[in-house]
Design an enzyme around this catalytic site. Structure first.
Site, PDB file in Angstrom:
ATOM      1  CG  ASP A   7      -1.675   1.225   1.437  1.00 11.86           C
ATOM      2  OD1 ASP A   7      -2.329   1.654   0.466  1.00 11.86           O
ATOM      3  OD2 ASP A   7      -1.645   1.801   2.549  1.00 11.86           O
ATOM      4  CG  ASP A   9      -2.024   7.289   0.380  1.00 14.64           C
ATOM      5  OD1 ASP A   9      -1.508   8.394   0.222  1.00 14.64           O
ATOM      6  OD2 ASP A   9      -2.687   6.705  -0.492  1.00 14.64           O
TER       7      ASP A   9
HETATM    8  C1  G6P Z   1      -5.634   5.681  -0.192  1.00 15.82           C
HETATM    9  C2  G6P Z   1      -5.800   6.380   1.146  1.00 15.82           C
HETATM   10  C3  G6P Z   1      -7.232   6.844   1.335  1.00 15.82           C
HETATM   11  C4  G6P Z   1      -7.685   7.671   0.121  1.00 15.82           C
HETATM   12  C5  G6P Z   1      -7.570   6.833  -1.136  1.00 15.82           C
HETATM   13  C6  G6P Z   1      -7.954   7.603  -2.383  1.00 15.82           C
HETATM   14  O1  G6P Z   1      -6.210   4.427  -0.104  1.00 15.82           O
HETATM   15  O2  G6P Z   1      -5.459   5.539   2.221  1.00 15.82           O
HETATM   16  O3  G6P Z   1      -7.313   7.608   2.516  1.00 15.82           O
HETATM   17  O4  G6P Z   1      -9.004   8.113   0.295  1.00 15.82           O
HETATM   18  O5  G6P Z   1      -6.221   6.403  -1.268  1.00 15.82           O
HETATM   19  O6  G6P Z   1      -6.997   8.615  -2.605  1.00 15.82           O
HETATM   20  P1  G6P Z   1      -7.099   9.731  -3.723  1.00 15.82           P
HETATM   21  O7  G6P Z   1      -5.692  10.291  -3.770  1.00 15.82           O
HETATM   22  O8  G6P Z   1      -7.484   9.063  -4.997  1.00 15.82           O
HETATM   23  O9  G6P Z   1      -8.109  10.707  -3.281  1.00 15.82           O
HETATM   24 MG    MG Z   2      -2.736   3.137   3.617  1.00 11.47          MG
END
Ligand code: G6P
Ligand code: MG
Length: 210
Positions: A7, A9
Site C-alpha cells: 500500500d 499512503d
Molecule cells: C488511499 C488512502 C485513502 C484515500 C484513497 C484515495 O487508499 O489511504 O485515505 O481516500 O487512497 O486517494 P485519492 O488520492 O485518490 O483521493
Molecule cells: Mg494506507
C-alpha cells in the site's frame, strides 16, 4: 514467496497525514465534526467513499453535485500539499528495506486506492522503481475489495498465494485476505486481530518474508 505488494499512503510515505489535513480543512469549512479517529476509517477507502463517511456527521444532506464539488475541493487542497513531498518523506526504513528485498529477488508492486499514486511516486523519487503499479486509476472497487491487489499480482505475473501485501489499514488487510494473499500489517493494521504478521517498523519485513 515471490512478490510483495505495498500500500502507498501510510506504508511507503506518510501522505495519510496530508489526506487528514485536506479533509479537515474541507470539514471545518462545512462545520462538520472530523477527528483522527474518523480519519482512520478513511485509510484505504476511495475518495468518494471517504467523503460519505465524513458526511455521516453533517447536519444537512448534500446533493450528488455538491458531494462531487466537496471531493474535488479536498483533492485540490491535497494536491497542493503533495507538491511539498520529496524523497526525504519516504517513511523510516523504506529505502533500505526495499533495496534489500529487490536484492533478494522479490518482485515489488504498489497496490493503492489512490488516483494520485503516479504523482506521489514521482515526488518521492520512486518513479519506475516498482515492477508494477496498481492504483485507483485502474480499479472499479476500492479496498476492502481485493481488486487492486489482484491486478497488482496479475501485473507481476504471480498468483496471490505467492505474494505478501503490506498495509496500514484494516480495509486493506481485509482486501488482502479476500484475495488470498499473506498479510503484513503496520500502524493501525498491526493492531488488527485478522492481520497475519504484525510489525512496528518497516524493516521488520526483512525478518518475515521468505
Ligand atoms: C488511499 C488512502 C485513502 C484515500 C484513497 C484515495 O487508499 O489511504 O485515505 O481516500 O487512497 O486517494 P485519492 O488520492 O485518490 O483521493
Ligand atoms: Mg494506507
Amino acid at each position: 514467496m515471490k512478490g510483495i505488494i505495498f500500500d502507498l499512503d501510510g506504508v511507503i510515505v506518510s501522505t495519510d497525514k496530508l489526506h487528514y489535513a485536506a479533509w479537515k480543512k474541507m470539514a471545518d469549512d462545512e462545520s462538520i465534526y472530523f477527528d483522527e479517529q474518523i480519519n482512520n476509517r478513511l485509510r484505504g477507502v476511495s475518495r468518494m467513499a471517504s467523503l460519505e463517511i465524513i458526511l455521516e456527521k453533517a447536519n444537512k444532506t448534500y446533493t450528488d453535485e455538491e458531494k462531487l464539488a466537496l471531493a474535488e475541493k479536498k483533492n485540490n487542497l491535497y494536491r497542493e500539499l503533495l507538491k511539498e513531498l520529496t524523497p526525504a518523506d519516504r517513511l523510516p526504513g523504506v529505502t533500505k528495506t526495499l533495496d534489500e528485498l529487490k536484492a533478494r529477488g522479490f518482485k515489488l508492486a504498489i497496490g493503492s486506492s489512490s488516483k494520485n499514486t503516479p504523482q506521489i511516486l514521482k515526488y518521492i523519487g520512486f518513479d519506475g522503481f516498482f515492477d508494477a503499479v496498481s492504483d485507483g486509476n485502474n480499479i472499479t472497487h476500492s479496498k476492502p475489495d481485493p481488486e487492486v491487489f489482484l491486478k497488482a499480482s496479475e501485473m507481476l505475473g504471480l498468483s496471490p498465494e505467492d505474494c505478501y501485501i503490506v498495509e496500514d489499514s484494516t480495509a486493506g488487510i481485509e482486501a488482502g485476505l479476500a484475495g488470498g494473499f499473506s498479510t503484513i500489517g503496520i500502524g493501525d493494521a498491526a493492531l488488527y486481530e485478522r492481520t497475519l504478521y504484525k510489525i512496528r517498523s518497516f524493516d521488520e519485513i526483512l525478518g518475515i518474508v521468505k
